[in-house]
Design a protein around this motif. Structure first.
Motif, PDB file in Angstrom:
ATOM      1  N   GLY A 152       0.835  -1.201   0.000  1.00 18.99           N
ATOM      2  CA  GLY A 152       0.000   0.000   0.000  1.00 18.99           C
ATOM      3  C   GLY A 152       0.865   1.244   0.000  1.00 18.99           C
ATOM      4  N   ASP A 153       0.391   2.290   0.656  1.00 16.32           N
ATOM      5  CA  ASP A 153       1.114   3.563   0.639  1.00 16.32           C
ATOM      6  C   ASP A 153       2.130   3.690   1.760  1.00 16.32           C
ATOM      7  OD1 ASP A 153      -0.143   4.534  -1.657  1.00 16.32           O
ATOM      8  OD2 ASP A 153      -1.893   5.188  -0.505  1.00 16.32           O
ATOM      9  N   ASN A 154       2.225   2.684   2.619  1.00 17.04           N
ATOM     10  CA  ASN A 154       3.183   2.714   3.722  1.00 17.04           C
ATOM     11  C   ASN A 154       4.198   1.586   3.599  1.00 17.04           C
ATOM     12  OD1 ASN A 154       1.939   4.934   5.193  1.00 17.04           O
ATOM     13  ND2 ASN A 154       0.298   3.496   5.689  1.00 17.04           N
ATOM     14  N   PHE A 155       5.452   1.904   3.883  1.00 20.38           N
ATOM     15  CA  PHE A 155       6.509   0.902   3.964  1.00 20.38           C
ATOM     16  C   PHE A 155       6.144  -0.123   5.031  1.00 20.38           C
ATOM     17  CE2 PHE A 155      10.432  -0.557   6.057  1.00 20.38           C
ATOM     18  CZ  PHE A 155      11.162  -1.025   4.983  1.00 20.38           C
ATOM     19  N   SER A 156       6.374  -1.401   4.740  1.00 19.33           N
ATOM     20  CA  SER A 156       6.016  -2.457   5.687  1.00 19.33           C
ATOM     21  C   SER A 156       7.004  -3.615   5.580  1.00 19.33           C
ATOM     22  CB  SER A 156       4.595  -2.968   5.407  1.00 19.33           C
ATOM     23  OG  SER A 156       4.567  -3.728   4.204  1.00 19.33           O
ATOM     24  N   LEU A 157       6.773  -4.652   6.359  1.00 20.47           N
ATOM     25  CA  LEU A 157       7.605  -5.845   6.266  1.00 20.47           C
ATOM     26  C   LEU A 157       7.584  -6.435   4.864  1.00 20.47           C
ATOM     27  CD1 LEU A 157       6.921  -7.809   9.610  1.00 20.47           C
ATOM     28  CD2 LEU A 157       8.969  -6.504   8.976  1.00 20.47           C
ATOM     29  N   ALA A 158       6.485  -6.239   4.145  1.00 20.26           N
ATOM     30  CA  ALA A 158       6.405  -6.758   2.767  1.00 20.26           C
ATOM     31  C   ALA A 158       7.532  -6.196   1.914  1.00 20.26           C
ATOM     32  CB  ALA A 158       5.051  -6.416   2.158  1.00 20.26           C
ATOM     33  N   ASP A 159       7.898  -4.948   2.144  1.00 20.23           N
ATOM     34  CA  ASP A 159       9.003  -4.331   1.423  1.00 20.23           C
ATOM     35  C   ASP A 159      10.344  -4.687   2.058  1.00 20.23           C
ATOM     36  OD1 ASP A 159       7.260  -2.498  -0.326  1.00 20.23           O
ATOM     37  OD2 ASP A 159       6.644  -1.945   1.706  1.00 20.23           O
ATOM     38  N   LEU A 160      10.402  -4.609   3.366  1.00 20.96           N
ATOM     39  CA  LEU A 160      11.652  -4.866   4.085  1.00 20.96           C
ATOM     40  C   LEU A 160      12.225  -6.238   3.767  1.00 20.96           C
ATOM     41  CD1 LEU A 160      12.450  -3.977   7.766  1.00 20.96           C
ATOM     42  CD2 LEU A 160      12.888  -6.287   6.947  1.00 20.96           C
ATOM     43  N   TYR A 161      11.380  -7.238   3.651  1.00 20.75           N
ATOM     44  CA  TYR A 161      11.845  -8.597   3.364  1.00 20.75           C
ATOM     45  C   TYR A 161      12.690  -8.677   2.088  1.00 20.75           C
ATOM     46  CZ  TYR A 161       8.663 -10.698   6.853  1.00 20.75           C
ATOM     47  OH  TYR A 161       8.025 -11.065   8.004  1.00 20.75           O
ATOM     48  N   HIS A 162      12.478  -7.742   1.160  1.00 21.23           N
ATOM     49  CA  HIS A 162      13.171  -7.765  -0.127  1.00 21.23           C
ATOM     50  C   HIS A 162      14.544  -7.108  -0.110  1.00 21.23           C
ATOM     51  CE1 HIS A 162       8.950  -8.333  -1.402  1.00 21.23           C
ATOM     52  NE2 HIS A 162       9.396  -8.745  -2.570  1.00 21.23           N
ATOM     53  N   ILE A 163      14.796  -6.243   0.865  1.00 25.04           N
ATOM     54  CA  ILE A 163      15.903  -5.288   0.738  1.00 25.04           C
ATOM     55  C   ILE A 163      17.271  -5.935   0.614  1.00 25.04           C
ATOM     56  CG2 ILE A 163      17.159  -3.435   1.906  1.00 25.04           C
ATOM     57  CD1 ILE A 163      14.478  -2.490   3.064  1.00 25.04           C
ATOM     58  N   ALA A 164      17.590  -6.843   1.521  1.00 24.66           N
ATOM     59  CA  ALA A 164      18.977  -7.323   1.611  1.00 24.66           C
ATOM     60  C   ALA A 164      19.469  -7.958   0.322  1.00 24.66           C
ATOM     61  CB  ALA A 164      19.121  -8.307   2.771  1.00 24.66           C
ATOM     62  N   VAL A 165      18.682  -8.839  -0.231  1.00 23.50           N
ATOM     63  CA  VAL A 165      19.156  -9.550  -1.423  1.00 23.50           C
ATOM     64  C   VAL A 165      19.137  -8.650  -2.657  1.00 23.50           C
ATOM     65  CG1 VAL A 165      17.019 -10.610  -2.233  1.00 23.50           C
ATOM     66  CG2 VAL A 165      19.172 -11.873  -2.433  1.00 23.50           C
ATOM     67  N   ILE A 166      18.219  -7.674  -2.697  1.00 21.41           N
ATOM     68  CA  ILE A 166      18.261  -6.686  -3.775  1.00 21.41           C
ATOM     69  C   ILE A 166      19.556  -5.888  -3.694  1.00 21.41           C
ATOM     70  CG2 ILE A 166      17.257  -4.518  -4.591  1.00 21.41           C
ATOM     71  CD1 ILE A 166      14.504  -5.648  -4.056  1.00 21.41           C
ATOM     72  N   LYS A 167      19.934  -5.516  -2.481  1.00 14.60           N
ATOM     73  CA  LYS A 167      21.185  -4.768  -2.295  1.00 14.60           C
ATOM     74  C   LYS A 167      22.373  -5.563  -2.816  1.00 14.60           C
ATOM     75  CE  LYS A 167      23.706  -1.426  -0.258  1.00 14.60           C
ATOM     76  NZ  LYS A 167      24.954  -1.446  -0.998  1.00 14.60           N
ATOM     77  N   PHE A 168      22.401  -6.856  -2.534  1.00 12.77           N
ATOM     78  CA  PHE A 168      23.481  -7.699  -3.057  1.00 12.77           C
ATOM     79  C   PHE A 168      23.525  -7.650  -4.579  1.00 12.77           C
ATOM     80  CE2 PHE A 168      23.461 -10.885   0.759  1.00 12.77           C
ATOM     81  CZ  PHE A 168      24.048  -9.915   1.555  1.00 12.77           C
ATOM     82  N   LEU A 169      22.345  -7.739  -5.211  1.00 14.24           N
ATOM     83  CA  LEU A 169      22.294  -7.849  -6.668  1.00 14.24           C
ATOM     84  C   LEU A 169      22.533  -6.525  -7.382  1.00 14.24           C
ATOM     85  CD1 LEU A 169      19.412 -10.396  -7.242  1.00 14.24           C
ATOM     86  CD2 LEU A 169      21.866 -10.772  -7.429  1.00 14.24           C
ATOM     87  N   MET A 170      22.504  -5.414  -6.659  1.00 16.28           N
ATOM     88  CA  MET A 170      22.770  -4.127  -7.287  1.00 16.28           C
ATOM     89  C   MET A 170      24.220  -3.996  -7.745  1.00 16.28           C
ATOM     90  SD  MET A 170      20.023  -2.315  -7.685  1.00 16.28           S
ATOM     91  CE  MET A 170      19.253  -3.889  -8.087  1.00 16.28           C
ATOM     92  N   ASP A 171      25.067  -4.880  -7.261  1.00 19.89           N
ATOM     93  CA  ASP A 171      26.467  -4.885  -7.697  1.00 19.89           C
ATOM     94  C   ASP A 171      26.718  -5.920  -8.792  1.00 19.89           C
ATOM     95  OD1 ASP A 171      27.254  -2.861  -5.922  1.00 19.89           O
ATOM     96  OD2 ASP A 171      27.495  -4.301  -4.292  1.00 19.89           O
ATOM     97  N   THR A 172      25.651  -6.419  -9.405  1.00 22.27           N
ATOM     98  CA  THR A 172      25.770  -7.439 -10.448  1.00 22.27           C
ATOM     99  C   THR A 172      25.033  -6.987 -11.705  1.00 22.27           C
ATOM    100  OG1 THR A 172      23.740  -8.714 -10.029  1.00 22.27           O
ATOM    101  CG2 THR A 172      25.630  -9.143  -8.568  1.00 22.27           C
ATOM    102  N   GLU A 173      25.066  -7.818 -12.715  1.00 24.79           N
ATOM    103  CA  GLU A 173      24.386  -7.519 -13.974  1.00 24.79           C
ATOM    104  C   GLU A 173      22.870  -7.459 -13.829  1.00 24.79           C
ATOM    105  OE1 GLU A 173      24.518 -11.810 -16.137  1.00 24.79           O
ATOM    106  OE2 GLU A 173      26.310 -11.180 -15.044  1.00 24.79           O
ATOM    107  N   MET A 174      22.327  -7.937 -12.705  1.00 25.15           N
ATOM    108  CA  MET A 174      20.885  -7.910 -12.497  1.00 25.15           C
ATOM    109  C   MET A 174      20.365  -6.504 -12.207  1.00 25.15           C
ATOM    110  SD  MET A 174      19.741 -10.866 -13.088  1.00 25.15           S
ATOM    111  CE  MET A 174      21.121 -11.298 -14.152  1.00 25.15           C
ATOM    112  N   LYS A 175      21.264  -5.596 -11.914  1.00 25.75           N
ATOM    113  CA  LYS A 175      20.858  -4.208 -11.639  1.00 25.75           C
ATOM    114  C   LYS A 175      20.013  -3.657 -12.773  1.00 25.75           C
ATOM    115  CE  LYS A 175      22.745   0.338 -10.456  1.00 25.75           C
ATOM    116  NZ  LYS A 175      23.981   1.125 -10.181  1.00 25.75           N
ATOM    117  N   LYS A 176      20.397  -3.965 -14.000  1.00 22.49           N
ATOM    118  CA  LYS A 176      19.685  -3.428 -15.165  1.00 22.49           C
ATOM    119  C   LYS A 176      18.265  -3.980 -15.268  1.00 22.49           C
ATOM    120  CE  LYS A 176      21.277  -6.874 -18.573  1.00 22.49           C
ATOM    121  NZ  LYS A 176      21.929  -7.796 -17.615  1.00 22.49           N
TER     122      LYS A 176
END
Length: 214
Positions: free
Chosen positions: A160-184
Motif C-alpha cells: 500500500g502507501d506505507n513501507f512495511s515488512l512486505a518491502d523490508l523482506y526484499h531489501i537485503a538480497v536486492i542490495k546484493f544484486l545491485m552490484d551485479t548484472e541484475m541491476k539493469k
C-alpha cells in the motif's frame, strides 16, 4: 538485556533481521558467524538454530530462528518503537500479508538462486557462477518484476502507501544484486526502480549496510 543476533553480513536472512531492528530503533549486538569456515554447523549455533543456519536470535529468554518469524516477533513485541511495519488496519495488513507471501514463494527462490551464482560463489568460494542458471533465473525474474511493476503503479509500496515488512523482506538480497548484472533488470522498470531506490536509501538500510564486523 541487549538483543543478540548470531549471523553474518553475507547472509541476507541475517540482514533482514538487522534491518527490522534498525527500523524499530532497537539496539542489538551482532555476533558474527563465519560462514566460510562452517561455523554455522558448530554446536554453539546448532543449539540456537537446529538447522545449522543463520540468523539465530535472543531477546532475554526468547530464542528464535527464521528471519521472517523473528521480524514479526520484533514488530509485535516492540509496537511503540520506531517505524510501524504491520498496519493496524486488518484490511491493509491483509494486503501486506499477501505481498509477504509473494516474497517468500515467488521472489525469494529466484533471487536467492541468482545471488548464489553472482554473489556467494565469487565472494565466498572464489569460483565463477553458472551462466546457464543465471540466464534461466533472469528470465523468471523479468516476468516476476513485470508483475511488481504493475503493482507499484497502484501504490508506492507493495502493501500500500506505507513501507512495511512486505518491502523490508526484499531489501537485503536486492542490495546484493545491485552490484551485479541484475541491476539493469530492476532499473529497466521505472516503478520498480523508484521502489528499489527508496528501499536502499532508507536510513535503516544505510545504517545496517554500514555495519563493520570485526
Amino acid at each position: 538485556m541487549t538483543i543478540k543476533v548470531f549471523g553474518s553480513m553475507l547472509s541476507h536472512q541475517s540482514i533482514r533481521v538487522l534491518l527490522c531492528l534498525a527500523e524499530k530503533d532497537i539496539d542489538f549486538e551482532l555476533i558474527n558467524v563465519e560462514l566460510a569456515v562452517g561455523e554455522h554447523k558448530q554446536p554453539h549455533i546448532l543449539a540456537r538454530n537446529p538447522f545449522g543456519q543463520v540468523p539465530a536470535f535472543e531477546d532475554d529468554h526468547v530464542k528464535l530462528f527464521e528471519s521472517r518469524a523473528i521480524s514479526q516477533y520484533i514488530e509485535q513485541t516492540y509496537v511503540g518503537n520506531g517505524k510501524e511495519l504491520i498496519n493496524k488496519d486488518p484490511k491493509k495488513a491483509a494486503v501486506e500479508s499477501v505481498w509477504m507471501h509473494v516474497e517468500v514463494t515467488k521472489f525469494d527462490p529466484v533471487i536467492v538462486a541468482l545471488a548464489w551464482e553472482l554473489c556467494i560463489k565469487p565472494i565466498i568460494f572464489k569460483i565463477e557462477g553458472n551462466k546457464e542458471i543465471v540466464d534461466k533465473e533472469q528470465k523468471v525474474l523479468e516476468s516476476l518484476l513485470d508483475v511488481y511493476e504493475t503493482r507499484l503503479t497502484e501504490s508506492m509500496y507493495l502493501g500500500g502507501d506505507n513501507f512495511s515488512l512486505a518491502d523490508l523482506y526484499h531489501i537485503a538480497v536486492i542490495k546484493f544484486l545491485m552490484d551485479t548484472e541484475m541491476k539493469k533488470v530492476f532499473e529497466s522498470r521505472p516503478h520498480v526502480s523508484a521502489w528499489v531506490a527508496d528501499l536502499l536509501f532508507r536510513p535503516a538500510t544505510i545504517k545496517i549496510f554500514g555495519v563493520t564486523v570485526y
